[in-house]
Design an enzyme around this catalytic site. Structure first.
Site, mmCIF file in Angstrom:
data_model
loop_
_atom_site.group_PDB
_atom_site.id
_atom_site.type_symbol
_atom_site.label_atom_id
_atom_site.label_comp_id
_atom_site.label_asym_id
_atom_site.label_seq_id
_atom_site.Cartn_x
_atom_site.Cartn_y
_atom_site.Cartn_z
ATOM 1 C CD GLN A 138 8.034 14.430 0.630
ATOM 2 O OE1 GLN A 138 7.627 13.375 0.146
ATOM 3 N NE2 GLN A 138 8.269 15.506 -0.109
ATOM 4 C CD GLN B 16 -3.787 0.898 -3.702
ATOM 5 O OE1 GLN B 16 -3.546 -0.273 -3.448
ATOM 6 N NE2 GLN B 16 -2.834 1.765 -3.954
ATOM 7 C CB SER C 94 -6.391 -1.361 -7.785
ATOM 8 O OG SER C 94 -5.910 -0.044 -7.856
ATOM 9 C CE LYS D 97 4.540 19.301 -1.412
ATOM 10 N NZ LYS D 97 5.440 18.164 -1.795
ATOM 11 C CE1 TYR E 148 2.450 1.745 -8.894
ATOM 12 C CE2 TYR E 148 3.026 1.330 -6.615
ATOM 13 C CZ TYR E 148 2.100 1.691 -7.562
ATOM 14 O OH TYR E 148 0.818 1.997 -7.184
ATOM 15 N N GLY F 73 2.461 8.143 -0.306
ATOM 16 C CA GLY F 73 3.602 7.985 -1.225
ATOM 17 C C GLY F 73 4.669 9.025 -0.978
ATOM 18 C CG ASP G 295 0.051 -0.274 -2.484
ATOM 19 O OD1 ASP G 295 -0.697 -1.260 -2.622
ATOM 20 O OD2 ASP G 295 0.225 0.590 -3.364
#
Length: 327
Positions: free
Chosen positions: A289, A178, A150, A217, A53, A283, A48
């Site tokens: 990760q 989304q 979205s 975290k 971006y 993401g 995606d």
């Protein structure tokens, strides 16, 4: 990785998607290449991105990586258009802008089509039928195989999806929507998710880990190398560092300890297996990760754990969001 149908369409996507929001900003080209290769090797297909971006550089980098690292035919490429860098108009859903933006995305991606094309957000200035006509033209011209929206609220999604199903002529069924969805953000369950389920629109949750907070975290402070500690992302994380979020994160951590897994795996498995969800978009900033997120593939949460997490994170439903007879 298991594949799922996207909404009521024949398109199948991996049940975890790879997001590129941080590419060319917090994630450099080497980390992006490592992630894409690891994702592909694990059987992931849905990638995606969006035309905004990295100011378009995320799409460009993805195109470069598809050119030599991962075969284009093995990926389901999803991108978005409609967000604009204009302080007076954040979204432009005009037919002209959207189709120009799609052509620019295709050029950056180095492909003649995207598999899934989303309108990034609802534009209150442009008539909705004009915006939706851009989707029809994109699909009929072959530049997009499927289309979605979205960040549409419940009535906006219902109106758009119904228009596409009921209007005369060749219309493109909405395949997906989304929106942000996680144990820390369950607002979509009020009206968006019921509309999506009724109309056969698949949900692609963004920020499924509560903007990183559900990993645990931030339980003992804000790590300096985290999004919460970065200058340009701290405001994004801050809303989920309140007392309510703390209670939910504590519950996720307790569940993880009992199952001998990580809080990340618990939080991601919960949203992945919610009704109507096709694929959460993860993401990650680096391959480590992403690998941690993909390790959730073998995990299914016990019913009692799901019920406990549902209870501690339950959104408030009041009239008319909820069946009036139960109030």
């Amino acid at each position: 990785m298991e594949q799922r149908h996207l909404g009521r369409t024949g398109l199948r996507v991996s049940r975890i998607g790879l997001g590129t929001l941080t590419w060319c900003r917090d994630t450099d080209e080497h980390d992006a290449a490592d992630m894409l290769k690891a994702f592909w090797e694990a059987g992931g297909t849905l990638v995606d991105t969006a035309d905004v971006y990295g100011d378009g550089q995320a799409e460009y980098l993805l195109g470069q990586l598809m050119d030599g690292l991962v075969p284009r035919r093995d990926l389901v490429i999803s991108t978005k258009a409609g967000s604009v860098p204009d302080p007076d108009r954040r979204f432009d859903g005009s037919r002209g802008h959207l189709l120009d933006a799609l052509d620019a995305s295709l050029a950056r991606l180095g492909t003649d089509h995207v598999d899934l094309w989303h309108i990034h957000a609802y534009d209150p200035v442009t008539p909705l039928e004009e915006t939706l006509h851009a989707l029809d033209l994109a699909v009929s011209s072959g530049r997009a195989r499927y289309a979605g929206v979205s960040n549409f609220c419940g009535w906006q999604l219902a109106k758009a999806a119904t228009w596409q199903l009921a209007s005369p002529g060749t219309r493109t069924r909405l395949a997906s929507t989304q929106l942000e969805y996680s144990l820390l953000q369950r607002g979509v369950e009020r009206e968006v998710l019921p509309a999506a389920l009724d109309l056969g629109v698949g949900l692609l949750p963004s920020s499924p880990l509560g903007r990183g907070v559900l990993t645990g975290k931030y339980r003992h402070g804000i790590p300096p190398d985290s999004r919460g500690g970065s200058e340009h992302m701290s405001l994004f994380v801050e809303p989920y560092l309140d007392d309510t979020a703390t209670r939910i994160v504590d519950a996720v951590t307790t569940a993880a300890d009992g199952l001998a897994v990580t809080p990340l795996q618990v939080a991601l498995a919960w949203v992945r297996d919610r009704p109507g969800v096709a694929a959460p978009i993860v993401g990650a900033r680096n391959a480590q990760q992403l690998t941690a997120a993909m390790s959730v593939e073998a995990l299914s949460l016990p019913d009692e754990i799901c019920r406990a997490l549902d209870d501690v994170s339950a959104p408030v439903h009041r009239y008319p969001d909820h069946d009036w007879s139960t109030l």
